[in-house]
Design an enzyme around this catalytic site. Structure first.
Site, PDB file in Angstrom:
ATOM      1  N   SER A 174       1.853   0.526  33.586  1.00  0.00           N
ATOM      2  CA  SER A 174       1.797  -0.567  32.621  1.00  0.00           C
ATOM      3  C   SER A 174       3.196  -1.127  32.438  1.00  0.00           C
ATOM      4  O   SER A 174       4.189  -0.397  32.553  1.00  0.00           O
ATOM      5  CB  SER A 174       1.268  -0.068  31.273  1.00  0.00           C
ATOM      6  OG  SER A 174       1.450  -1.038  30.255  1.00  0.00           O
ATOM      7  N   TYR A 187       2.311   6.110  24.432  1.00  0.00           N
ATOM      8  CA  TYR A 187       1.791   5.424  25.621  1.00  0.00           C
ATOM      9  C   TYR A 187       2.931   4.791  26.412  1.00  0.00           C
ATOM     10  O   TYR A 187       2.998   4.923  27.638  1.00  0.00           O
ATOM     11  CB  TYR A 187       0.769   4.372  25.209  1.00  0.00           C
ATOM     12  CG  TYR A 187       0.191   3.605  26.376  1.00  0.00           C
ATOM     13  CD1 TYR A 187      -0.782   4.176  27.188  1.00  0.00           C
ATOM     14  CD2 TYR A 187       0.617   2.311  26.664  1.00  0.00           C
ATOM     15  CE1 TYR A 187      -1.304   3.481  28.271  1.00  0.00           C
ATOM     16  CE2 TYR A 187       0.100   1.615  27.738  1.00  0.00           C
ATOM     17  CZ  TYR A 187      -0.867   2.201  28.537  1.00  0.00           C
ATOM     18  OH  TYR A 187      -1.374   1.511  29.613  1.00  0.00           O
TER      19      TYR A 187
END
Length: 277
Positions: A174, A187
């Site tokens: 990501s 995350y």
């Protein structure tokens, strides 16, 4: 819990060889043709993983669809794939034994793995200032799923990947890994760690195995709870390309890593419509 559940499809007609249909017309160039190649996609029953499964199977690969809890969804996806020796496998990111069982299964079907897509992951939407909600236990769960899980997959399947002689590991990461902006602090940290693993293993596992991160921005899937289409469209307006990134956009980049980027390893392919700029 059982480590592995497999259903092999063996009664489907063979695919036309060398990217040609029954009339002899070329349907894809040799570089696009993955006939005879085996791919594993973790998190393959939905979202980016399912889109990657469809792309790889359409290119001719035999695909093992990794799932965690949604066996019915994996079976439905399996039934919709073009002819091939496709399987489903229950894989738990927190359980390295499930990947060892998968390695044993691959040994039973030739011992060679050409493509590993680490698409499975986990997150929760928590504002970065809310340290009370992001507990130590939740932080650890995210790291296990998004960092140790992909590493466990590569570690268990390395012999089968090396047997290919021309394998690729594609870690779905990501832009949160380098922007530090994402669903929560853990995350973001996990994706930065995953990108670092891609670099380290890209250096360590060559020349037989390439390792590449594919890093999307916000994608139109249900991965982040509470993020709807309206929010994605609103966010896309502030990006250079002004379009929502779809799961298939990321899957197309994953396919390119397998078919075209033959001299790329230890690097990151960004698929975010320019959101990070």
């Amino acid at each position: 819990m059982p480590a592995l559940s497999l259903d092999q499809v063996t009664d489907l007609p063979p695919r036309p060889a060398h990217g040609c249909d029954q009339h002899g017309d070329s349907s894809m160039s040799n570089i696009d043709n993955l006939t005879g190649r085996l791919a594993v996609v973790t998190g393959g029953s939905n979202g980016i993983g399912a889109a990657a499964v469809k792309r790889l199977a359409a290119a001719g690969a035999d695909v093992i669809i990794g799932y965690h809890s949604s066996e019915a969804r994996a079976q439905e996806l399996l039934r919709g794939l073009p002819a091939g020796r496709h399987d489903i496998a229950r894989l738990a990111l927190e359980d390295p034994a499930s990947f060892k069982a998968l390695a044993a299964h691959i040994d039973g079907r030739g011992g060679k793995l050409d493509i590993l897509v680490n698409s499975a992951g986990f997150t929760r939407a928590i504002p970065h200032h809310d340290l009370d909600t992001l507990t130590d236990d939740l932080f650890e769960q995210i790291l296990i799923a998004n960092v140790r899980g992909p590493y466990s997959a590569v570690r268990a399947l390395r012999p089968q990947l090396r047997a290919s002689g021309d394998a690729v590991v594609i870690n779905v990461s990501s832009i949160s890994g380098f922007t530090a902006s994402g669903s929560n602090v853990a995350y973001c940290a996990s994706k930065a760690a995953l990108d670092n693993i891609s670099m380290s293993l890209g250096r360590a596992l060559g020349p037989e195995i390439r390792v590449i991160s594919v890093s999307p921005g916000a994608v139109a899937t249900d991965f982040v709870p509470g993020r709807d289409r309206a929010a994605l469209e609103a966010g896309a307006k502030s990006t250079p390309l002004k379009r929502v990134v779809e799961a298939d956009d990321v899957a197309a980049a994953i396919l390119a890593c397998a078919t075209h980027l033959k001299v790329s390893t230890g690097t990151t392919i960004v698929v975010d419509g320019g959101r990070h700029l």
